[in-house]
Design a protein around this motif. Structure first.
Motif, PDB file in Angstrom:
ATOM      1  N   LYS A   1       4.301   3.160   8.731  1.00 61.66           N
ATOM      2  CA  LYS A   1       4.609   1.787   8.316  1.00 61.66           C
ATOM      3  C   LYS A   1       4.075   0.782   9.333  1.00 61.66           C
ATOM      4  CE  LYS A   1       8.599   0.563   6.801  1.00 61.66           C
ATOM      5  NZ  LYS A   1      10.035   0.398   6.550  1.00 61.66           N
TER       6      LYS A   1
ATOM      7  N   ASP B   1      -6.239  -4.818   0.067  1.00 63.30           N
ATOM      8  CA  ASP B   1      -6.282  -3.369   0.259  1.00 63.30           C
ATOM      9  C   ASP B   1      -6.742  -3.058   1.676  1.00 63.30           C
ATOM     10  OD1 ASP B   1      -5.593  -3.125  -2.397  1.00 63.30           O
ATOM     11  OD2 ASP B   1      -7.600  -2.573  -3.068  1.00 63.30           O
ATOM     12  N   ILE B   2      -6.446  -1.852   2.145  1.00 65.14           N
ATOM     13  CA  ILE B   2      -6.909  -1.432   3.472  1.00 65.14           C
ATOM     14  C   ILE B   2      -7.648  -0.102   3.359  1.00 65.14           C
ATOM     15  CG2 ILE B   2      -5.090  -2.658   4.718  1.00 65.14           C
ATOM     16  CD1 ILE B   2      -3.664   0.039   5.113  1.00 65.14           C
TER      17      ILE B   2
ATOM     18  N   VAL C   1      -2.054   4.126   0.359  1.00 60.21           N
ATOM     19  CA  VAL C   1      -2.392   4.548   1.724  1.00 60.21           C
ATOM     20  C   VAL C   1      -1.164   5.184   2.384  1.00 60.21           C
ATOM     21  CG1 VAL C   1      -3.106   3.771   4.021  1.00 60.21           C
ATOM     22  CG2 VAL C   1      -4.233   2.854   1.991  1.00 60.21           C
ATOM     23  N   MET C   2      -0.017   4.588   2.180  1.00 62.47           N
ATOM     24  CA  MET C   2       1.223   5.129   2.748  1.00 62.47           C
ATOM     25  C   MET C   2       1.449   6.559   2.245  1.00 62.47           C
ATOM     26  SD  MET C   2       3.873   4.305   4.594  1.00 62.47           S
ATOM     27  CE  MET C   2       5.608   4.134   4.747  1.00 62.47           C
TER      28      MET C   2
ATOM     29  N   ILE D   1       0.254   0.499   9.006  1.00 60.96           N
ATOM     30  CA  ILE D   1      -0.164  -0.296   7.854  1.00 60.96           C
ATOM     31  C   ILE D   1       0.021  -1.783   8.133  1.00 60.96           C
ATOM     32  CG2 ILE D   1       0.439  -0.856   5.458  1.00 60.96           C
ATOM     33  CD1 ILE D   1       0.769   2.179   5.016  1.00 60.96           C
ATOM     34  N   ASN D   2       1.114  -2.154   8.751  1.00 57.31           N
ATOM     35  CA  ASN D   2       1.324  -3.562   9.114  1.00 57.31           C
ATOM     36  C   ASN D   2       0.244  -4.040  10.084  1.00 57.31           C
ATOM     37  OD1 ASN D   2       3.572  -3.990   7.495  1.00 57.31           O
ATOM     38  ND2 ASN D   2       4.966  -3.240   9.063  1.00 57.31           N
TER      39      ASN D   2
ATOM     40  N   THR E   1      -9.744  -4.547   5.933  1.00 59.85           N
ATOM     41  CA  THR E   1      -9.092  -5.038   4.728  1.00 59.85           C
ATOM     42  C   THR E   1     -10.110  -5.580   3.738  1.00 59.85           C
ATOM     43  OG1 THR E   1      -8.753  -7.243   5.660  1.00 59.85           O
ATOM     44  CG2 THR E   1      -6.983  -5.671   5.972  1.00 59.85           C
TER      45      THR E   1
ATOM     46  N   LEU F   1      -1.843  -0.656  -0.411  1.00 59.95           N
ATOM     47  CA  LEU F   1      -1.004  -0.272   0.731  1.00 59.95           C
ATOM     48  C   LEU F   1      -0.068   0.888   0.411  1.00 59.95           C
ATOM     49  CD1 LEU F   1       0.010  -3.849   1.915  1.00 59.95           C
ATOM     50  CD2 LEU F   1      -1.918  -2.456   2.672  1.00 59.95           C
TER      51      LEU F   1
ATOM     52  N   CYS G   1      -8.302   3.670   3.964  1.00 62.16           N
ATOM     53  CA  CYS G   1      -7.351   4.771   4.083  1.00 62.16           C
ATOM     54  C   CYS G   1      -7.885   5.810   5.071  1.00 62.16           C
ATOM     55  CB  CYS G   1      -7.116   5.420   2.725  1.00 62.16           C
ATOM     56  SG  CYS G   1      -5.902   6.748   2.788  1.00 62.16           S
TER      57      CYS G   1
END
Length: 70
Positions: free
Chosen positions: A19, A36-37, A55-56, A22-23, A32, A52, A39
């Motif tokens: 978490k 989206d980011i 990806v998590m 991702i932040n 980004t 997100l 992975c």
């Protein structure tokens, strides 16, 4: 009272770390695209831009690619 196993604590720690990652990634413009980011899971190898939540899930299921650096 409830007992928490060391393995369970590691799982919670890994989840919290994902978490936090991702932040952090949200504020790194090179990783980004439209919210989206990239992975960095072992399957996507930092080549796909994903939602997100996806990806998590990927990171929790597949783990990070080896020797990954942000």
């Amino acid at each position: 009272m409830y007992q928490v196993s060391p393995e369970r604590l590691r799982m919670v720690g890994y989840y919290n770390g994902v978490k936090s990652f991702i932040n952090y990634a949200l504020y790194n413009p090179k990783n980004t695209s439209g919210g989206d980011i990239k992975c960095p899971c072992k399957r996507c190898i930092n080549k796909k831009f994903l939602d997100l939540d996806v990806v998590m899930i990927h990171l929790l299921q597949n783990g990070f690619i080896e020797k990954y650096l942000c």
